[in-house]
Design a protein around this motif. Structure first.
Motif, PDB file in Angstrom:
ATOM      1  N   VAL A 141     -16.243 -34.430   9.617  1.00  0.00           N
ATOM      2  CA  VAL A 141     -15.178 -35.131   8.927  1.00  0.00           C
ATOM      3  C   VAL A 141     -13.902 -35.057   9.752  1.00  0.00           C
ATOM      4  O   VAL A 141     -13.519 -33.989  10.227  1.00  0.00           O
ATOM      5  CB  VAL A 141     -14.939 -34.517   7.527  1.00  0.00           C
ATOM      6  N   LYS A 142     -13.261 -36.200   9.930  1.00  0.00           N
ATOM      7  CA  LYS A 142     -12.016 -36.247  10.674  1.00  0.00           C
ATOM      8  C   LYS A 142     -10.854 -36.039   9.726  1.00  0.00           C
ATOM      9  O   LYS A 142     -10.661 -36.807   8.787  1.00  0.00           O
ATOM     10  CB  LYS A 142     -11.873 -37.584  11.396  1.00  0.00           C
ATOM     11  N   ALA A 143     -10.090 -34.991   9.948  1.00  0.00           N
ATOM     12  CA  ALA A 143      -8.966 -34.660   9.077  1.00  0.00           C
ATOM     13  C   ALA A 143      -7.694 -35.320   9.594  1.00  0.00           C
ATOM     14  O   ALA A 143      -7.486 -35.441  10.800  1.00  0.00           O
ATOM     15  CB  ALA A 143      -8.777 -33.154   9.003  1.00  0.00           C
TER      16      ALA A 143
ATOM     17  N   PHE B  96     -16.974 -44.296   3.425  1.00  0.00           N
ATOM     18  CA  PHE B  96     -16.945 -45.022   4.696  1.00  0.00           C
ATOM     19  C   PHE B  96     -15.587 -45.673   4.948  1.00  0.00           C
ATOM     20  O   PHE B  96     -15.023 -45.560   6.035  1.00  0.00           O
ATOM     21  CB  PHE B  96     -18.047 -46.088   4.709  1.00  0.00           C
ATOM     22  N   PHE B  97     -15.043 -46.352   3.947  1.00  0.00           N
ATOM     23  CA  PHE B  97     -13.779 -47.054   4.142  1.00  0.00           C
ATOM     24  C   PHE B  97     -12.653 -46.079   4.442  1.00  0.00           C
ATOM     25  O   PHE B  97     -11.830 -46.311   5.324  1.00  0.00           O
ATOM     26  CB  PHE B  97     -13.442 -47.881   2.900  1.00  0.00           C
ATOM     27  N   GLU B  98     -12.613 -44.973   3.706  1.00  0.00           N
ATOM     28  CA  GLU B  98     -11.563 -43.988   3.911  1.00  0.00           C
ATOM     29  C   GLU B  98     -11.641 -43.383   5.311  1.00  0.00           C
ATOM     30  O   GLU B  98     -10.622 -43.097   5.932  1.00  0.00           O
ATOM     31  CB  GLU B  98     -11.675 -42.879   2.861  1.00  0.00           C
ATOM     32  N   LYS B  99     -12.853 -43.185   5.804  1.00  0.00           N
ATOM     33  CA  LYS B  99     -13.019 -42.537   7.106  1.00  0.00           C
ATOM     34  C   LYS B  99     -12.757 -43.484   8.265  1.00  0.00           C
ATOM     35  O   LYS B  99     -12.397 -43.047   9.356  1.00  0.00           O
ATOM     36  CB  LYS B  99     -14.440 -41.976   7.226  1.00  0.00           C
ATOM     37  N   THR B 100     -12.950 -44.770   8.055  1.00  0.00           N
ATOM     38  CA  THR B 100     -12.864 -45.708   9.177  1.00  0.00           C
ATOM     39  C   THR B 100     -11.685 -46.661   9.078  1.00  0.00           C
ATOM     40  O   THR B 100     -11.445 -47.434   9.999  1.00  0.00           O
ATOM     41  CB  THR B 100     -14.154 -46.549   9.251  1.00  0.00           C
ATOM     42  N   GLY B 101     -10.928 -46.621   8.003  1.00  0.00           N
ATOM     43  CA  GLY B 101      -9.880 -47.615   7.783  1.00  0.00           C
ATOM     44  C   GLY B 101      -8.521 -47.286   8.356  1.00  0.00           C
ATOM     45  O   GLY B 101      -7.575 -48.023   8.146  1.00  0.00           O
ATOM     46  N   ASN B 102      -8.423 -46.171   9.087  1.00  0.00           N
ATOM     47  CA  ASN B 102      -7.139 -45.768   9.655  1.00  0.00           C
ATOM     48  C   ASN B 102      -6.030 -45.734   8.607  1.00  0.00           C
ATOM     49  O   ASN B 102      -4.901 -46.157   8.850  1.00  0.00           O
ATOM     50  CB  ASN B 102      -6.725 -46.715  10.794  1.00  0.00           C
TER      51      ASN B 102
ATOM     52  N   PRO C 121     -10.626 -25.498   6.096  1.00  0.00           N
ATOM     53  CA  PRO C 121      -9.567 -26.506   6.190  1.00  0.00           C
ATOM     54  C   PRO C 121      -8.187 -25.905   6.358  1.00  0.00           C
ATOM     55  O   PRO C 121      -7.371 -26.433   7.101  1.00  0.00           O
ATOM     56  CB  PRO C 121      -9.700 -27.252   4.856  1.00  0.00           C
ATOM     57  N   LEU C 122      -7.893 -24.788   5.679  1.00  0.00           N
ATOM     58  CA  LEU C 122      -6.580 -24.192   5.833  1.00  0.00           C
ATOM     59  C   LEU C 122      -6.371 -23.695   7.257  1.00  0.00           C
ATOM     60  O   LEU C 122      -5.294 -23.815   7.814  1.00  0.00           O
ATOM     61  CB  LEU C 122      -6.403 -23.040   4.842  1.00  0.00           C
ATOM     62  N   GLY C 123      -7.439 -23.159   7.854  1.00  0.00           N
ATOM     63  CA  GLY C 123      -7.328 -22.743   9.247  1.00  0.00           C
ATOM     64  C   GLY C 123      -7.107 -23.928  10.164  1.00  0.00           C
ATOM     65  O   GLY C 123      -6.301 -23.886  11.092  1.00  0.00           O
ATOM     66  N   ASP C 124      -7.820 -25.035   9.904  1.00  0.00           N
ATOM     67  CA  ASP C 124      -7.630 -26.248  10.692  1.00  0.00           C
ATOM     68  C   ASP C 124      -6.201 -26.762  10.576  1.00  0.00           C
ATOM     69  O   ASP C 124      -5.600 -27.224  11.541  1.00  0.00           O
ATOM     70  CB  ASP C 124      -8.601 -27.342  10.219  1.00  0.00           C
ATOM     71  N   LEU C 125      -5.672 -26.699   9.364  1.00  0.00           N
ATOM     72  CA  LEU C 125      -4.315 -27.185   9.148  1.00  0.00           C
ATOM     73  C   LEU C 125      -3.321 -26.401   9.982  1.00  0.00           C
ATOM     74  O   LEU C 125      -2.456 -26.975  10.651  1.00  0.00           O
ATOM     75  CB  LEU C 125      -3.960 -27.063   7.659  1.00  0.00           C
TER      76      LEU C 125
ATOM     77  N   TYR D  82      -5.428 -34.087   5.151  1.00  0.00           N
ATOM     78  CA  TYR D  82      -6.245 -34.947   4.286  1.00  0.00           C
ATOM     79  C   TYR D  82      -7.658 -35.080   4.847  1.00  0.00           C
ATOM     80  O   TYR D  82      -7.839 -35.432   6.015  1.00  0.00           O
ATOM     81  CB  TYR D  82      -5.582 -36.319   4.170  1.00  0.00           C
ATOM     82  N   TYR D  83      -8.644 -34.804   3.991  1.00  0.00           N
ATOM     83  CA  TYR D  83     -10.048 -34.975   4.354  1.00  0.00           C
ATOM     84  C   TYR D  83     -10.599 -36.171   3.588  1.00  0.00           C
ATOM     85  O   TYR D  83     -10.822 -36.084   2.381  1.00  0.00           O
ATOM     86  CB  TYR D  83     -10.859 -33.716   4.002  1.00  0.00           C
TER      87      TYR D  83
END
Length: 285
Positions: free
Chosen positions: A69-71, A179-185, A13-17, A174-175
């Motif tokens: 996971v979409k960050a 379901f709600f967190e991932k799809t709720g924009n 994740p730190l590399g992705d950031l 943020y990871y």
């Protein structure tokens, strides 16, 4: 320390950031962050260049990371008309955040490194445990957090633009979990909440502007305290005393240089004798 989510050998994740932030700034037209380094310290160094040169005022976006996971990546800045040290010291008063922000409901520090947070974002209440990974006084604080609704990696950096003008830069990755967190924009709500709370923080610091407040001046590296608050204050006092001694020494030297020779009456007598001899030797008309 929160372990990197490498999963099946993918990037941490730190590399992705760092990669996502570099892409964001380039897309925004700044071009001040190039290829990310191997450590989060490299990220904050580049953030310093961006902030000092008039960095972005805010933004957010998503990026694939940590497998499927979409960050979410959020970057916000705020300029505060207060000296840098005062801003930093106020930021370290985590337990006071719930007094002036709308999103943070409570902060309970366990020690210098870990703390429990509860915040309200949109219609959702979230709790998490935060761990400071790196903290350098008046420069930056790097943290990770874990909660039931997701995990984050973040950094806040402090930049002196003028003696009484400080820029604060906050970057959060943020990871989401669930379901709600991932799809709720909810990234829109998160970015809006961060932006508003930074304004509340700026207002709080400006209104109080107490340069006598004692923030936590210790140093943390790799999630461990390497310099205590007391040790840092002692170093500050020693440096102040050394500076005062140097100033006093320079002042004394200046006095010696300008000191006049002691006055002696014999000098006046010698001058008078020489004048009389000159007058006697002068031709008479």
């Amino acid at each position: 320390m929160t372990p990197d989510r490498k999963g099946d050998g993918g990037p941490s994740p730190l590399g992705d950031l760092k990669d996502a932030l570099g892409g964001y700034l380039s897309a925004a037209g700044h071009g001040l962050v190039g290829r990310a380094g191997d450590r989060i310290g490299s990220l904050t160094d580049r953030l310093t260049e961006s902030a000092d040169g008039g960095g972005a005022k805010g933004g957010s976006g998503g990026s694939k990371g940590g497998g499927s996971v979409k960050a979410t990546h959020i970057m916000e800045t705020v300029d505060i008309g207060v000296p840098l040290r005062t801003v930093y010291d106020q930021w370290t008063q985590l337990q006071d955040f719930s007094d002036f922000t709308k999103g943070v409901q409570s902060v309970s520090p366990h020690d210098e490194v870990t703390s429990d947070w509860t915040a309200k974002i949109a219609f959702s209440t979230r709790s998490w445990k935060a761990t400071v990974q790196e903290q350098i006084p008046d420069q930056r604080i790097v943290w990770t957090s874990e909660g039931a609704k997701g995990s984050t990696n973040g950094v806040v950096t402090f930049h002196e633009l003028a003696p009484r003008l400080t820029r604060l830069v906050v970057v959060v990755e943020y990871y989401p979990a669930g379901f709600f967190e991932k799809t709720g924009n909810l990234w829109r709500a998160q970015g809006r909440r961060l932006r508003l709370d930074l304004k509340h923080f700026a207002r709080h610091v400006t209104m109080t502007d107490d340069e006598e407040i004692e923030g936590w001046r210790g140093e943390i590296r790799d999630g461990e305290v390497v310099k205590s608050h007391e040790e840092a204050l002692e170093e500050d006092e020693d440096a102040a005393d050394e500076y005062a001694d140097d100033e006093e020494g320079e002042y004394d030297e200046g006095e010696d240089d300008e000191e006049e020779e002691p006055y002696a009456e014999e000098d006046d007598d010698a001058y008078d004798d020489a004048y009389e001899e000159d007058e006697r030797a002068r031709p008479r008309r």
